[in-house]
Motif scaffolding. Structure first.
Motif, PDB file in Angstrom:
ATOM      1  N   GLN A  46       5.371  -4.901   6.574  1.00 38.50           N
ATOM      2  CA  GLN A  46       4.634  -3.782   5.985  1.00 38.50           C
ATOM      3  C   GLN A  46       5.102  -3.526   4.555  1.00 38.50           C
ATOM      4  N   ALA A  47       6.380  -3.700   4.308  1.00 38.20           N
ATOM      5  CA  ALA A  47       6.909  -3.493   2.956  1.00 38.20           C
ATOM      6  C   ALA A  47       6.320  -4.514   1.983  1.00 38.20           C
ATOM      7  N   LYS A  48       6.247  -5.762   2.389  1.00 31.96           N
ATOM      8  CA  LYS A  48       5.678  -6.812   1.541  1.00 31.96           C
ATOM      9  C   LYS A  48       4.190  -6.545   1.304  1.00 31.96           C
ATOM     10  N   ALA A  49       3.461  -6.169   2.354  1.00 25.95           N
ATOM     11  CA  ALA A  49       2.031  -5.867   2.215  1.00 25.95           C
ATOM     12  C   ALA A  49       1.834  -4.701   1.252  1.00 25.95           C
ATOM     13  N   ILE A  55       0.341  -0.047  -2.677  1.00 27.96           N
ATOM     14  CA  ILE A  55       0.282   1.253  -2.002  1.00 27.96           C
ATOM     15  C   ILE A  55       1.590   1.461  -1.240  1.00 27.96           C
ATOM     16  N   PRO A  56       1.922   2.701  -0.919  1.00 30.59           N
ATOM     17  CA  PRO A  56       3.171   2.958  -0.182  1.00 30.59           C
ATOM     18  C   PRO A  56       3.147   2.350   1.226  1.00 30.59           C
ATOM     19  N   GLN A  57       4.308   1.935   1.695  1.00 28.30           N
ATOM     20  CA  GLN A  57       4.426   1.332   3.030  1.00 28.30           C
ATOM     21  C   GLN A  57       3.882   2.220   4.135  1.00 28.30           C
ATOM     22  N   PRO A  58       4.081   3.554   4.089  1.00 30.71           N
ATOM     23  CA  PRO A  58       3.518   4.379   5.166  1.00 30.71           C
ATOM     24  C   PRO A  58       1.988   4.260   5.282  1.00 30.71           C
ATOM     25  N   LEU A  63      -2.821   2.121   8.298  1.00 32.69           N
ATOM     26  CA  LEU A  63      -3.901   1.140   8.461  1.00 32.69           C
ATOM     27  C   LEU A  63      -3.667   0.262   9.686  1.00 32.69           C
ATOM     28  N   SER A  64      -2.426  -0.153   9.878  1.00 35.19           N
ATOM     29  CA  SER A  64      -2.121  -1.041  11.005  1.00 35.19           C
ATOM     30  C   SER A  64      -2.354  -0.379  12.354  1.00 35.19           C
ATOM     31  N   ARG A  65      -2.342   0.961  12.365  1.00 34.76           N
ATOM     32  CA  ARG A  65      -2.582   1.706  13.603  1.00 34.76           C
ATOM     33  C   ARG A  65      -4.000   2.250  13.697  1.00 34.76           C
ATOM     34  N   LYS A  75     -11.826   2.240  -1.825  1.00 34.37           N
ATOM     35  CA  LYS A  75     -10.403   1.894  -1.847  1.00 34.37           C
ATOM     36  C   LYS A  75     -10.129   0.675  -0.968  1.00 34.37           C
ATOM     37  N   LEU A  76     -10.756   0.608   0.195  1.00 32.35           N
ATOM     38  CA  LEU A  76     -10.552  -0.539   1.086  1.00 32.35           C
ATOM     39  C   LEU A  76     -11.090  -1.819   0.447  1.00 32.35           C
ATOM     40  N   ILE A  77     -12.205  -1.716  -0.237  1.00 28.56           N
ATOM     41  CA  ILE A  77     -12.751  -2.874  -0.956  1.00 28.56           C
ATOM     42  C   ILE A  77     -11.776  -3.299  -2.052  1.00 28.56           C
ATOM     43  N   SER A  78     -11.209  -2.326  -2.756  1.00 25.73           N
ATOM     44  CA  SER A  78     -10.222  -2.618  -3.799  1.00 25.73           C
ATOM     45  C   SER A  78      -9.013  -3.356  -3.217  1.00 25.73           C
TER      46      SER A  78
END
Length: 111
Positions: A46-49, A55-58, A63-65, A75-78
């Motif tokens: 998550q930190a690398k992503a 964007i911040p890791q949190p 998003l992952s949840r 923003k998601l397209i960006s």
């Protein structure tokens, strides 16, 4: 005896659950799914992503949840563009035969 009732879905779980913005939520879910699929394929933490997406890791954790209400479609397209993904938006007239009263939004992924 089993008293389970099964209902056929409409193809949009958010619509099935009665959300008023079901089309937008379904589109966002598809975009987030694509983002997270790339993160998984790249085997990023998550930190690398977060670093790669700026964007911040949190927010990656959200998003992952599947928590994407704080993200606009733009923003998601960006974020997908930052992952070297091309985005195509197609606008077309709704067929007269369609029963829904408003337009339809769909997102598909081509790999």
């Amino acid at each position: 005896m089993n008293n389970t009732t099964i209902h056929k879905g409409l193809g949009n779980v958010y619509k099935d659950l009665g959300f008023s913005n079901a089309e937008e939520m379904q589109a966002k879910a598809a975009l987030v799914s694509n983002i997270m699929s790339i993160v998984k394929k790249e085997k990023w933490t998550q930190a690398k992503a977060a670093t790669m997406l700026g964007i911040p890791q949190p927010k990656i954790s959200l998003l992952s949840r599947g928590h994407f209400s704080g993200f606009s479609i733009g923003k998601l397209i960006s974020l997908l563009n930052k992952l070297n993904q091309d985005i195509e938006i197609v606008v077309k007239s709704k067929p007269i035969s369609k029963k829904h009263h408003t337009g339809h939004v769909s997102v598909s992924c081509v790999r």
